[in-house]
Design an enzyme around this catalytic site. Structure first.
Site, PDB file in Angstrom:
ATOM      1  N   ARG A 115       3.014   3.138 -20.304  1.00 50.07           N
ATOM      2  CA  ARG A 115       4.375   3.665 -20.189  1.00 50.07           C
ATOM      3  C   ARG A 115       4.648   4.141 -18.762  1.00 50.07           C
ATOM      4  O   ARG A 115       5.778   4.080 -18.274  1.00 50.07           O
ATOM      5  CB  ARG A 115       4.585   4.793 -21.195  1.00 50.07           C
ATOM      6  CG  ARG A 115       4.423   4.356 -22.645  1.00 50.07           C
ATOM      7  CD  ARG A 115       4.453   5.547 -23.595  1.00 50.07           C
ATOM      8  NE  ARG A 115       3.356   6.484 -23.316  1.00 50.07           N
ATOM      9  CZ  ARG A 115       3.196   7.660 -23.925  1.00 50.07           C
ATOM     10  NH1 ARG A 115       4.070   8.053 -24.844  1.00 50.07           N
ATOM     11  NH2 ARG A 115       2.176   8.432 -23.622  1.00 50.07           N
ATOM     12  N   HIS A 153       2.687  19.320 -24.931  1.00 45.44           N
ATOM     13  CA  HIS A 153       3.166  18.052 -25.490  1.00 45.44           C
ATOM     14  C   HIS A 153       4.412  17.615 -24.697  1.00 45.44           C
ATOM     15  O   HIS A 153       4.317  17.306 -23.522  1.00 45.44           O
ATOM     16  CB  HIS A 153       3.466  18.219 -26.983  1.00 45.44           C
ATOM     17  CG  HIS A 153       3.721  16.940 -27.727  1.00 45.44           C
ATOM     18  ND1 HIS A 153       3.358  15.707 -27.252  1.00 45.44           N
ATOM     19  CD2 HIS A 153       4.312  16.701 -28.939  1.00 45.44           C
ATOM     20  CE1 HIS A 153       3.697  14.771 -28.122  1.00 45.44           C
ATOM     21  NE2 HIS A 153       4.291  15.345 -29.145  1.00 45.44           N
TER      22      HIS A 153
END
Length: 494
Positions: A385, A330
């Site tokens: 992003r 993550h």
């Protein structure tokens, strides 16, 4: 209304008279123990009673805006449950059960929605749209994170006056008690930055307004969102202070840079870290904004929601989220990207050709490793992003060798991953670019990068926690099964 204001003033005077001496004492204790100036000016000292105060409607007051919006959203949720509660929204397959629940729809998350093809939308707005309409520190500049916070919470685009008011409110809430620094100091300075950061957040929990209100039984469950709001804004205000303290402790000999209450949220974070160039402040505004939220199914967001569903306060919930974010699959991926890119340079040099780069990528894959920064659990296109960070680099650092290497990777890696045939998404994600930008402006300590991610994610997770309490969302409790159950279910299904 005058009577209410009189009561508020009296309560504030009582709190000030009783708390000022003690907090001043704690502040002096911190100065002595650290032998530095306190990193934050002491706030107005009224946080502990803010949630009790009845406020009149104000266009500049975020809480008043929520008080107007929440009732209609509560009614909306009730109608959805009563009119459509039994309508199925998808089928659950064995692959979903065994594959981390991927593709399974089973969670309400109001602040953002992720589409596999177009990427994240914050309250229905794409990143380019947010860049156009959210207030910026300067014309044509990057969005102020305070503006995105307002959007996440209200679904409305704020004006500059509203953003400035929120910025000032966050600065007024940013005082960090001395025991938080002592809790961090109890850890070795070599502890991972995320370990120190999460410990600091847990120490902040001592001042939770939700916990106090719940234990005293002074608030009805329909109003749980109000002390949650106070905790959430306090937490959002304080995490940059805690995070910058961890950075300065680990990498800058412990010298502290106090908060500057004339700066906005992103610029202040950059300032407290020790970076005062205008471009670095702009980068931090962009970084915090685009990392703030990514719907509710990712590990950190889901962890925060799950823990919060037990009525754990925002501090406990966000600490759980940070521990999930610290995982290599993550948030820790952003540090892995820069380290991998630097390993390319060490072995092949900065002026590596595309053919050499292809060989290095295949070497990485054939060794059983992944190319960090590529692929995503939901997205099937280039992460927006990533795109906005690339645009920032093209504007501010087009000749940087590491940026040029990142650009070559963008051309080289996707075809290779497509040829490999095992990757559903061969395109770069947000982590593929952020480290190179930070490195360019002097923040070279890759181990720290996930802390920046964590500070940013406080905006999204805390916003949703407020809405979790406002909507009265229940304890999360999905059903689990074992392989014997699955085998039996399959035999009965034939």
């Amino acid at each position: 209304m005058n009577e209410i204001r009189t009561i508020m003033i009296r309560v504030e005077l009582m709190v000030t008279e009783t708390l000022v001496p003690q907090i001043a004492k704690n502040s002096s204790s911190l100065d002595r123990s650290l032998n530095v100036k306190s990193p934050v000016k002491q706030s107005s000292l009224n946080n502990s009673v803010r949630w009790l105060q009845s406020q009149g409607s104000s266009e500049l007051d975020l809480k008043s805006q929520l008080q107007e919006i929440i009732p209609e959203q509560q009614d909306r949720l009730k109608k959805l449950k009563s009119q459509h509660g039994t309508v199925p929204v998808g089928n659950i397959t064995v692959d979903m059960v065994l594959g981390g629940m991927r593709g399974m729809t089973g969670l309400l998350w109001e602040t953002s929605l992720l589409d596999a093809e177009e990427g994240i939308r914050f309250r229905g707005m794409s990143i380019p749209e947010c860049q156009k309409v959210l207030p910026a520190a300067q014309p044509g500049g990057e969005p102020l994170p305070e503006g995105l916070l307002w959007l996440l919470l209200t679904g409305k685009v704020p004006n500059r006056e509203q953003v400035d008011a929120l910025s000032k409110e966050l600065a007024s809430r940013a005082a960090v008690p001395d025991y938080v620094y002592k809790a961090i100091n109890a850890l070795p300075s070599t502890a991972h930055p995320m370990t120190q950061f999460a410990s600091g957040v847990m120490a902040l929990q001592v001042e939770s307004e939700f916990q106090k209100a719940y234990e005293k039984g002074v608030v009805h469950k329909s109003k749980f969102w109000e002390p949650t709001f106070e905790d959430a804004l306090n937490l959002i205000a304080r995490v940059p202070v805690v995070a910058s303290y961890v950075y300065r402790r680990m990498f800058k000999d412990g010298s502290i840079i106090p908060l500057d209450d004339s700066l906005d949220y992103g610029a202040n974070f950059s300032h407290m870290l020790g970076f005062d160039s205008p471009q670095m402040k702009e980068l931090m505004r962009l970084y915090v904004t685009i990392h703030s939220d990514h719907e509710g199914g990712n590990v950190s967001a889901h962890a925060g929601h799950l823990v919060g569903s037990a009525l754990s306060d925002p501090y406990l919930s966000f600490a759980a989220a940070l521990n999930g974010l610290a995982g290599p699959l993550h948030g820790l991926a952003n540090q892995e990207v820069l380290l991998w890119i630097k390993s390319v340079v060490e072995e092949c040099g900065e002026n590596i050709s595309k053919e050499q780069l292809k060989d290095y990528v295949w070497k990485t894959l054939n060794s059983g490793k992944v190319v960090p920064g590529y692929g995503h659990g939901v997205l099937r296109k280039t992460d927006p992003r990533y795109v906005c960070q690339r645009e920032f680099a093209l504007k501010h650092l087009p000749d940087d060798p590491l940026f040029q290497l990142v650009s070559k990777l963008y051309e080289v890696v996707p075809p290779i991953l497509t040829e490999l045939g095992k990757v559903k998404n061969p395109w770069p994600n947000v982590d593929a670019h952020s480290g190179v930008l930070l490195n360019y402006y002097g923040l070279t300590e890759a181990r720290y990068y996930t802390v920046l991610f964590g500070v940013s994610r406080s905006l999204g997770i805390c916003s949703q926690l407020i809405w979790d309490r406002a909507l009265g969302l229940p304890l999360e409790r999905p059903k689990s099964v074992n392989m014997d159950w699955l085998d039996k279910f399959m035999s009965l299904s034939r």
